[in-house]
Design a protein around this motif. Structure first.
Motif, PDB file in Angstrom:
ATOM      1  N   ASP A 181      41.456  37.347  40.227  1.00  0.00           N
ATOM      2  CA  ASP A 181      40.174  36.137  40.197  1.00  0.00           C
ATOM      3  C   ASP A 181      40.197  35.496  38.805  1.00  0.00           C
ATOM      4  OD1 ASP A 181      37.795  35.947  40.415  1.00  0.00           O
ATOM      5  OD2 ASP A 181      36.661  37.881  39.168  1.00  0.00           O
ATOM      6  N   ASP A 182      39.689  34.229  39.310  1.00  0.00           N
ATOM      7  CA  ASP A 182      39.583  32.884  38.355  1.00  0.00           C
ATOM      8  C   ASP A 182      40.599  32.672  38.172  1.00  0.00           C
ATOM      9  OD1 ASP A 182      36.623  34.142  37.253  1.00  0.00           O
ATOM     10  OD2 ASP A 182      37.434  34.652  36.308  1.00  0.00           O
ATOM     11  N   LYS A 226      41.667  34.183  44.082  1.00  0.00           N
ATOM     12  CA  LYS A 226      40.449  33.691  44.798  1.00  0.00           C
ATOM     13  C   LYS A 226      40.094  32.149  43.383  1.00  0.00           C
ATOM     14  CE  LYS A 226      36.201  36.019  44.701  1.00  0.00           C
ATOM     15  NZ  LYS A 226      35.406  36.880  44.102  1.00  0.00           N
ATOM     16  N   GLU A 266      39.532  42.754  42.395  1.00  0.00           N
ATOM     17  CA  GLU A 266      38.688  41.532  41.648  1.00  0.00           C
ATOM     18  C   GLU A 266      39.307  42.153  39.744  1.00  0.00           C
ATOM     19  OE1 GLU A 266      35.745  38.922  41.745  1.00  0.00           O
ATOM     20  OE2 GLU A 266      35.930  39.161  44.066  1.00  0.00           O
ATOM     21  N   GLU A 296      34.912  30.359  45.243  1.00  0.00           N
ATOM     22  CA  GLU A 296      33.428  31.470  44.671  1.00  0.00           C
ATOM     23  C   GLU A 296      32.750  29.917  44.539  1.00  0.00           C
ATOM     24  OE1 GLU A 296      34.499  33.322  41.200  1.00  0.00           O
ATOM     25  OE2 GLU A 296      34.043  31.720  40.234  1.00  0.00           O
TER      26      GLU A 296
HETATM   27 CA    CA Z   1      35.291  34.604  40.005  1.00  0.00          CA
END
Ligand code: CA
Ligand code: C2E
Ligand code: CA
Ligand code: CA
Length: 279
Positions: free
Chosen positions: A179-180, A200, A149, A236
């Motif tokens: 990610d994010d 994500k 990630e 998430e």
């Molecule tokens: Ca995350």
């Protein structure tokens, strides 16, 4: 980041407080000490199929537990490890432990994947892949069960290098996750720079998705972008049943969050994986 500043402040206060009394330790010396003594260890937050409740994998997250039982937040020690060039040491120590603790569980279920966090700078370091390949073979981890990630929060400084590393990793069978997604200042330019398999969606958008129309519009836009890039979407920070249903409605199949499970110790994770789907 407020938590990080407050945390570093308290690590430093510990240092000031200890001066003249006992041994003095700077925050960095405390971190080195924790790395040597193995006080930084992994926990694992499971990921699930949002429709069936089946476990699909888990994300490895770093924890620092001090001998007195108190803990230091990752929002404090991750930036410290990055700034002081200890982050590779930390990542590889966690992978070592993961191999020992849950390697067997992974080998028994080829469908499960182990995700872990790597910073953009770490990924771009030419030595990273070399060390990583050695480490996973030593820890007996199957590259095709690993997901790296990469956070969107920090910019990717060299897009050509990022593409090269992405390709090398994908040749090894290792997948990447962005990610994010949507929270960075890079206008999603990381989408271009990384050949990521997963996108994500950050907790921030998941929180908003049942609260306001703008957040769900943003999530819809991210999903449609992901489709065009051939990426799978993961959410998430899912905390409520309402969020799970809404995300499923929007077309997201996989996610993690307190609704399903908090980050778990290896033994709790193994026990949990032996349970039947819970939904
Ligand atoms: Ca995350
Ligand atoms: P992240 O990668 O976005 O990880 C998700 C964070 O959200 C984790 O916090 C997780 O415990 C938390 N979380 C998951 N589900 C829920 C939920 O339903 N509700 C709430 N309120 N929180 C939830 P954590 O473990 O404190 O980690 C914070 C960040 O620190 C991570 O964010 C990641 O960016 C970084 N981090 C953690 N471990 C590592 C590591 O080994 N290496 C690197 N480079 N970064 C790490
Ligand atoms: Ca992550
Ligand atoms: Ca996040």
């Amino acid at each position: 980041d407020l938590i990080a500043i407050a945390g570093l402040f308290s690590l430093s206060l510990g240092y000031l407080g200890a001066r003249g009394l006992t041994r003095q330790q700077t925050p960095l010396a405390q971190l080195d000490d924790a790395l040597v003594r193995g006080h930084i260890h992994p926990v694992y937050q499971p990921l699930f199929c949002l429709a069936t409740g089946e476990m699909t994998g888990f994300e490895m997250l770093a924890r620092w537990t001090k001998p007195d039982g108190s803990s230091v937040s990752p929002a404090v020690f991750i930036p410290l490890a990055e700034a002081s060039k200890r982050i590779d040491k930390l990542t590889f120590a966690l992978l070592d432990k993961a191999g020992a603790e849950i390697g067997e569980m992974l080998r028994h279920n080829a469908k499960l994947k182990l995700s872990f966090n790597v910073t953009p700078d770490q990924l771009l370091d030419p030595l990273f892949i070399e060390h990583f390949v050695a480490k996973i073979s030593q820890a007996n981890l199957n590259p095709s069960q690993l997901v790296i990630e990469i956070t969107e929060r920090q910019p990717i400084s060299d897009i050509q290098a990022a593409l090269r590393v992405s390709r090398e990793l994908s040749e090894l069978g290792v997948r990447l996750a962005l990610d994010d997604a949507g929270t960075g200042h890079n206008g999603l330019s990381s989408l271009h720079a990384l050949q990521a398999h997963y996108l994500k969606i950050d907790k921030y958008f998941v929180d908003g998705v049942v609260l306001d129309r703008k957040s769900s519009a943003l999530v819809e836009a991210l999903i449609s972008l992901a489709k065009q890039f051939g990426m799978e979407v993961v959410a998430e920070g899912i905390e409520t049943e309402e969020q799970r249903i809404k995300l499923l409605d929007l077309g997201i199949r996989e996610g993690q969050g307190y609704l399903f499970a908090k980050p778990l110790s290896a033994s709790d994770l193994i026990a949990r994986s032996e349970q039947n789907p819970s939904l």
